[in-house]
Write an enzyme that holds these catalytic residues in place. Structure first.
Site, PDB file in Angstrom:
ATOM      1  N   ALA A 106       0.845  -1.196   0.000  1.00  0.00           N
ATOM      2  CA  ALA A 106       0.000   0.000   0.000  1.00  0.00           C
ATOM      3  C   ALA A 106       0.880   1.245   0.000  1.00  0.00           C
ATOM      4  O   ALA A 106       0.533   2.270  -0.591  1.00  0.00           O
ATOM      5  CB  ALA A 106      -0.933  -0.011   1.210  1.00  0.00           C
ATOM      6  N   GLN A 111      -7.301  -0.816   5.827  1.00  0.00           N
ATOM      7  CA  GLN A 111      -7.862  -1.401   7.046  1.00  0.00           C
ATOM      8  C   GLN A 111      -9.311  -1.854   6.844  1.00  0.00           C
ATOM      9  O   GLN A 111      -9.769  -2.783   7.497  1.00  0.00           O
ATOM     10  CB  GLN A 111      -7.813  -0.373   8.193  1.00  0.00           C
ATOM     11  CG  GLN A 111      -6.431   0.181   8.478  1.00  0.00           C
ATOM     12  CD  GLN A 111      -5.494  -0.848   9.066  1.00  0.00           C
ATOM     13  OE1 GLN A 111      -5.929  -1.817   9.702  1.00  0.00           O
ATOM     14  NE2 GLN A 111      -4.196  -0.664   8.863  1.00  0.00           N
ATOM     15  N   SER A 169      -3.566  -3.310   0.813  1.00  0.00           N
ATOM     16  CA  SER A 169      -2.429  -4.182   1.043  1.00  0.00           C
ATOM     17  C   SER A 169      -2.907  -5.611   1.273  1.00  0.00           C
ATOM     18  O   SER A 169      -3.926  -5.832   1.934  1.00  0.00           O
ATOM     19  CB  SER A 169      -1.693  -3.670   2.276  1.00  0.00           C
ATOM     20  OG  SER A 169      -0.748  -4.602   2.692  1.00  0.00           O
ATOM     21  N   HIS A 196      -1.461  -8.012   3.092  1.00  0.00           N
ATOM     22  CA  HIS A 196      -1.249  -8.604   4.416  1.00  0.00           C
ATOM     23  C   HIS A 196      -2.274  -8.124   5.440  1.00  0.00           C
ATOM     24  O   HIS A 196      -2.342  -8.682   6.526  1.00  0.00           O
ATOM     25  CB  HIS A 196       0.189  -8.404   4.914  1.00  0.00           C
ATOM     26  CG  HIS A 196       0.530  -7.033   5.412  1.00  0.00           C
ATOM     27  ND1 HIS A 196       0.771  -5.976   4.583  1.00  0.00           N
ATOM     28  CD2 HIS A 196       0.691  -6.564   6.660  1.00  0.00           C
ATOM     29  CE1 HIS A 196       1.078  -4.913   5.307  1.00  0.00           C
ATOM     30  NE2 HIS A 196       1.031  -5.238   6.569  1.00  0.00           N
ATOM     31  N   THR A 219       9.237  -7.147 -12.910  1.00  0.00           N
ATOM     32  CA  THR A 219       8.654  -8.492 -13.011  1.00  0.00           C
ATOM     33  C   THR A 219       7.703  -8.718 -11.840  1.00  0.00           C
ATOM     34  O   THR A 219       8.006  -8.405 -10.704  1.00  0.00           O
ATOM     35  CB  THR A 219       9.783  -9.542 -13.043  1.00  0.00           C
ATOM     36  OG1 THR A 219      10.543  -9.325 -14.229  1.00  0.00           O
ATOM     37  CG2 THR A 219       9.219 -10.950 -13.059  1.00  0.00           C
ATOM     38  N   CYS A 233       4.257  -0.485  11.824  1.00  0.00           N
ATOM     39  CA  CYS A 233       5.337  -0.055  10.964  1.00  0.00           C
ATOM     40  C   CYS A 233       6.076   1.149  11.525  1.00  0.00           C
ATOM     41  O   CYS A 233       7.144   1.492  11.050  1.00  0.00           O
ATOM     42  CB  CYS A 233       4.846   0.219   9.548  1.00  0.00           C
ATOM     43  SG  CYS A 233       3.258   0.996   9.462  1.00  0.00           S
TER      44      CYS A 233
END
Lengths: 338, 338
Positions: free
Chosen positions: A49, A134, A154, A156, A192, A281
């Site tokens: 993200a 979120q 994102s 995860h 890639t 983070c």
């Protein structure tokens, strides 16, 4: 993802192996588009993200040249902000002229919803980047009358792997790429493709969409509420941020003034629970949460914040054991301080 | 990578799960540093060599403000070039003043080595970005008297997963980040780490280093030479690009004027062989290889190029079956044309 490990081709190659890899990426794109409620061509896979945020911000010249963010935005958007938006300005046009602004659908530290769970759209004065990281996978992704110009999310945060994200481009124009080279992602993002991660993103999106539709997060909200009530019954020294506001079903942001959030993280870790102080983070930083400061909490309150996130596998027993452990450590802390 | 899937923590979190994820990333960093021959602090994980290239180019202000690339560079660097370097200028200073230039250690289409297999370094006139994507893991990574300022590489070219790469920063300064937010990678590249992919990159680097040290690629070079000799014995219509120059052990770039590379890719695919026309990441484009044009080959020659890459698992039988199939299709092509 394990199956994708056997797909050795490069999605840009035209031979059999390459086409198999391409199919895998395109299936995932359709799964993410389905979760987000957009066209497959609007999904641009990125590495996070955070990268999607930077790519959206890089388009600001097309949207008036200025980028602004609420002080409560995640740093991946907030760190680019040239003008800190006042929360009161979100609906209006306090900055002269048209500009690009960031408004999240749900806050990453408190879970508080930006606009009652609807993806925040663009306005006559604002092109909007809406951070749905979120919200997606925990609540239905619903739009108001106007979509944003961009959304970011994102993998995860919806049960997929770390290191994959997407920019959703609702504008009519392809974004000017930040990464040049092979021309992947329809010339919008070279490099890639992370085929294994993208496959995981797609699978997670499909599963998350089913879980949301089945109302599984409503049960999580019940457990979160039990957690907060159990703690509140033991002490009146805590604040549950956003308790009376619409918020995500799985997040509890707890302030206990005078007891450092970082200390709580370490103590609860010893008890077998992984929680966070602020957003994961930025946990390396020792500063008090700027989100909470912007909301009007004191430095002492903000630096005591912990964020407890529940998942679909969390049980009532987990929640009660957590509350017991936390109350025990809180009681000991009070005795030390007294 | 499969073991890494069970490491659910975020490397930036301080709890047990977070620290386990951090350890996994740092072990991989040490493995990549060992392969490249640099310090662990010089390794910045990215989502691709393409992202690493863009991050290096973004530092050009510190190196004179101008970025140049040889016309034979991979597009991830070449597409940023403001001044096309003449190959004759590589060692000198034909552009006035100091600037940042890209020179690859081995060409991605032909396998030809930039400077006899040594990583191309900086000079008094040039800060250098050396693309070691093709060299690393196939030959020892050896430096001359001066290192480059930056090197870039990719996991999937050394046997690891797609979607992970690294910028190696040999300068004394941290690069100005392109991605802002959580401050991961020591504030040099924000975004939650691709832990699974990074674990794969590390494991691949460790395995690749052992394979290079064991001389396993020397055997591959023998097979590549057998392939070229077998084809050359059947027809004198082919050119093996760089045959008499130092080149990678596993690459054969074959020109057969009048027979489109794309047609060969499709025909060989039907025969069960995955080859490429030009570089895989630009195979969607129909233009003749600009690398070959820059080397002085004609449009007809360049558009007939195929790139055959051998791996450590390639056998002599594979090579002979490939040559047989190719010769058969070439013979049929000649009959159609005649």
């Amino acid at each position: 993802m394990i199956a994708a490990m056997d797909v050795v081709g490069n999605p840009s190659s035209v031979h059999t192996e390459g086409r198999a890899a391409k199919m895998l990426v395109e299936r995932a794109r359709a799964q993410v588009a389905e979760l987000v409620g957009c066209k497959t061509t609007q999904v641009i896979f990125t590495s996070s993200a955070t990268e999607a945020a930077a790519l959206a911000v890089a388009q600001k010249a097309r949207h008036g040249g200025l980028f602004s963010a609420l002080p409560t935005e995640h740093d991946c958007l907030g760190d680019w902000s040239e003008v800190a938006l006042d929360p009161a300005q979100v609906g209006g046009g306090a900055i002269e002229g048209h500009h690009l602004r960031a408004v999240s659908a749900a806050n990453s530290e408190t879970g508080i919803l930006g606009a009652s769970g609807v993806v925040v759209g663009s306005t006559p004065h604002h092109s909007t980047v809406c951070d749905i990281t979120q919200l997606a996978g925990k609540m239905p992704v619903i739009y108001g009358e106007v979509t944003p110009s961009y959304a970011i999310l994102s993998a995860h945060k919806i049960g997929g792997p770390k290191g994959v994200g997407a920019l959703i481009n609702f504008t009519a124009d392809d974004p000017v790429p930040m990464l040049r080279g092979g021309g992947q992602e329809m010339n919008r993002r070279s490099g890639t493709e992370n085929t294994i991660g993208i496959a995981g993103f797609g699978a997670a999106a499909a599963a998350a969409g089913q879980d949301v539709a089945a109302g599984r997060w409503d049960e999580v909200a019940q457990l979160r509420n039990i957690l907060e009530k159990t703690i509140a019954a033991a002490t009146d020294q805590t604040i549950f941020v956003g308790k009376d506001r619409p918020r995500l079903p799985n997040t509890s942001c707890i302030l206990t003034s005078g007891w450092k959030g970082e200390t709580q993280v370490m103590q609860m870790d010893l008890a077998g629970f992984a929680i966070s102080a602020g957003s994961a983070c930025s946990s390396g930083k020792v500063k008090a949460s700027k989100v909470l400061i912007a909301m009007g909490y004191s430095e002492a309150q903000a630096s005591s914040a912990i964020r407890v996130s529940l998942g679909l596998e969390t049980t009532k027993d987990d929640v009660l054991r957590f509350a017991d452990a936390w109350i025990e450590k809180w009681t000991k802390h009070q005795m030390r301080v007294a």
